[in-house]
Enzyme design. Structure first.
Site, mmCIF file in Angstrom:
data_model
loop_
_atom_site.group_PDB
_atom_site.id
_atom_site.type_symbol
_atom_site.label_atom_id
_atom_site.label_comp_id
_atom_site.label_asym_id
_atom_site.label_seq_id
_atom_site.Cartn_x
_atom_site.Cartn_y
_atom_site.Cartn_z
ATOM 1 N N ASN A 12 -13.558 -15.347 126.506
ATOM 2 C CA ASN A 12 -12.946 -15.470 127.837
ATOM 3 C C ASN A 12 -13.446 -16.780 128.451
ATOM 4 O O ASN A 12 -14.649 -17.036 128.427
ATOM 5 C CB ASN A 12 -13.399 -14.274 128.710
ATOM 6 N N GLU A 22 -13.887 -17.359 131.340
ATOM 7 C CA GLU A 22 -14.754 -17.046 132.482
ATOM 8 C C GLU A 22 -15.681 -15.871 132.173
ATOM 9 O O GLU A 22 -15.322 -14.991 131.393
ATOM 10 C CB GLU A 22 -13.897 -16.711 133.703
ATOM 11 N N HIS A 70 -2.367 1.281 127.885
ATOM 12 C CA HIS A 70 -1.677 1.329 129.187
ATOM 13 C C HIS A 70 -0.158 1.468 129.052
ATOM 14 O O HIS A 70 0.565 1.183 130.000
ATOM 15 C CB HIS A 70 -2.031 0.068 130.006
HETATM 16 P P1 OAD Z 1 -7.061 -9.544 134.263
HETATM 17 O O1 OAD Z 1 -6.010 -10.352 134.926
HETATM 18 O O2 OAD Z 1 -7.915 -8.703 135.105
HETATM 19 O O3 OAD Z 1 -8.026 -10.505 133.425
HETATM 20 C C1 OAD Z 1 -7.518 -11.484 132.554
HETATM 21 C C2 OAD Z 1 -8.695 -12.214 131.955
HETATM 22 O O4 OAD Z 1 -8.192 -13.133 131.003
HETATM 23 C C3 OAD Z 1 -9.518 -13.024 132.964
HETATM 24 O O5 OAD Z 1 -10.893 -12.645 132.833
HETATM 25 C C4 OAD Z 1 -9.308 -14.465 132.532
HETATM 26 O O6 OAD Z 1 -10.482 -15.269 132.697
HETATM 27 C C5 OAD Z 1 -8.962 -14.317 131.073
HETATM 28 N N1 OAD Z 1 -8.132 -15.365 130.516
HETATM 29 C C6 OAD Z 1 -7.196 -16.136 131.108
HETATM 30 N N2 OAD Z 1 -6.631 -16.973 130.233
HETATM 31 C C7 OAD Z 1 -7.203 -16.737 129.034
HETATM 32 C C8 OAD Z 1 -7.050 -17.274 127.715
HETATM 33 N N3 OAD Z 1 -6.165 -18.228 127.452
HETATM 34 N N4 OAD Z 1 -7.814 -16.784 126.730
HETATM 35 C C9 OAD Z 1 -8.719 -15.795 126.965
HETATM 36 N N5 OAD Z 1 -8.917 -15.254 128.181
HETATM 37 C C10 OAD Z 1 -8.166 -15.709 129.197
HETATM 38 O O7 OAD Z 1 -6.323 -8.708 133.110
HETATM 39 P P2 OAD Z 1 -6.842 -7.407 132.340
HETATM 40 O O8 OAD Z 1 -8.319 -7.436 132.188
HETATM 41 O O9 OAD Z 1 -6.007 -7.238 131.142
HETATM 42 O O10 OAD Z 1 -3.618 -2.373 134.369
HETATM 43 O O11 OAD Z 1 -6.472 -6.288 133.394
HETATM 44 C C11 OAD Z 1 -6.757 -4.958 133.096
HETATM 45 C C12 OAD Z 1 -5.730 -4.086 133.726
HETATM 46 O O12 OAD Z 1 -5.637 -4.355 135.118
HETATM 47 C C13 OAD Z 1 -4.316 -4.313 133.231
HETATM 48 O O13 OAD Z 1 -4.044 -3.658 132.016
HETATM 49 C C14 OAD Z 1 -3.502 -3.806 134.357
HETATM 50 C C15 OAD Z 1 -4.238 -4.474 135.482
HETATM 51 O O14 OAD Z 1 -4.047 -4.044 136.739
HETATM 52 C C16 OAD Z 1 -2.685 -1.624 134.946
HETATM 53 O O15 OAD Z 1 -1.660 -2.089 135.424
HETATM 54 C C17 OAD Z 1 -3.001 -0.180 134.899
#
Ligand code: OAD
Length: 249
Positions: free
Chosen positions: A217, A219, A122
């Site tokens: 994760n 969750e 990204h």
């Molecule tokens: P999300 O915010 O969608 O998901 C983050 C995940 O991390 C969630 O499922 C949480 O449960 C998990 N989480 C939180 N704390 C954690 C920890 N300490 N250890 C492990 N897991 C943990 O973020 P992404 O999946 O990265 O794209 O989002 C994908 C894309 O959506 C991003 O790259 C961005 C966003 O909109 C763009 O901006 C194009």
């Protein structure tokens, strides 16, 4: 708290012997560095819409608002340091003959931790890209002469060098990520909600190609039912234990 790595234990010797490991990371990996995730409580998309801040249309409509949002995020990223999860992944690279980090994160924390060449799907928030001529430059530090800042070559508006919703991922990293997923023996999906395509498809691609798929994760996500094993705790705990089990110092 100690993590039970039992589901991964059968594959440790294969990985040490050079079978390929791939790790796909998301915002959850940087959460423990103090960077907000996108979804869920306290996430960036809570109370504000991605459509207003992270799309080409939003930038065309209100570039100042978009810039303010990214400047605010950049300040956080500049102040952030890699956490134990980033550091453990970097240490793993030193002991595993074949290991690749693929990240959706734009914060550069894998590189800061020492990962040599994470595949950035990204983009990177610490770079600017000209919306006219496409020239990529290190992010200009604020304050700017004008907001949004303009390209010194062609005077078009600069934008952060990240992928917005509705845009295609940069081709080279995407193809490399696909090939990595297809060729991996073990594929770990760490700290991502697995709802944003196409990155969310990589775990499935890996599993279909024969990889052992695991999710880290706290969750459950839509990917979980496809995984051979899940670790419902933080990225730092699991990755630290995993690195130790593989003999990374
Ligand atoms: P999300 O915010 O969608 O998901 C983050 C995940 O991390 C969630 O499922 C949480 O449960 C998990 N989480 C939180 N704390 C954690 C920890 N300490 N250890 C492990 N897991 C943990 O973020 P992404 O999946 O990265 O794209 O989002 C994908 C894309 O959506 C991003 O790259 C961005 C966003 O909109 C763009 O901006 C194009």
């Amino acid at each position: 708290m100690s993590v039970d790595l039992a589901p991964l234990v059968p594959y440790l010797s294969d990985l040490r012997a050079g079978r390929p490991l791939a790790v796909l990371t998301g915002a959850g990996v940087s959460a423990e560095s103090g960077l907000p995730t996108f979804r869920g409580a306290g996430g960036l998309w809570e109370g504000q819409r991605a459509e207003d801040l992270a799309t080409p249309d939003a930038f065309a409509r209100d570039p100042v608002r978009v810039w303010r949002f990214y400047e605010w995020r950049r300040e956080k990223v500049r102040a952030a340091r890699p956490n134990e999860a980033h550091l453990a992944l970097a240490r793993l690279e030193e002991v595993l003959p074949r290991m690749t980090v693929i990240t959706q994160n734009v914060d550069g924390l894998h590189q800061a931790a020492g990962s040599r060449r994470p595949i950035e799907l990204h983009g990177n928030i610490l770079r600017d890209r000209c919306s006219g001529c496409g020239t990529v430059t290190p992010a200009a530090p604020a304050p700017f002469e004008t907001l949004p800042p303009r390209c010194s070559l062609c005077a078009a508006l600069l934008r952060p060098d990240v992928v917005w919703f509705g845009e295609i991922l940069p081709a080279a990293p995407w193809h490399e990520a696909e090939a990595t997923a297809e060729g991996s023996a073990v594929f770990l999906v760490v700290g991502t909600s697995s709802v944003v395509a196409p990155a969310s498809s990589l775990g499935l691609l890996a599993a279909r190609s024969g990889a052992h798929l695991f999710e880290v994760n706290p969750e459950a996500t839509p990917l979980a039912p496809l995984a051979e094993g899940v670790f419902r705790t933080s990225a730092s705990e699991v990755m630290t234990a995993f690195a130790k089990a593989l003999g990374a110092r």
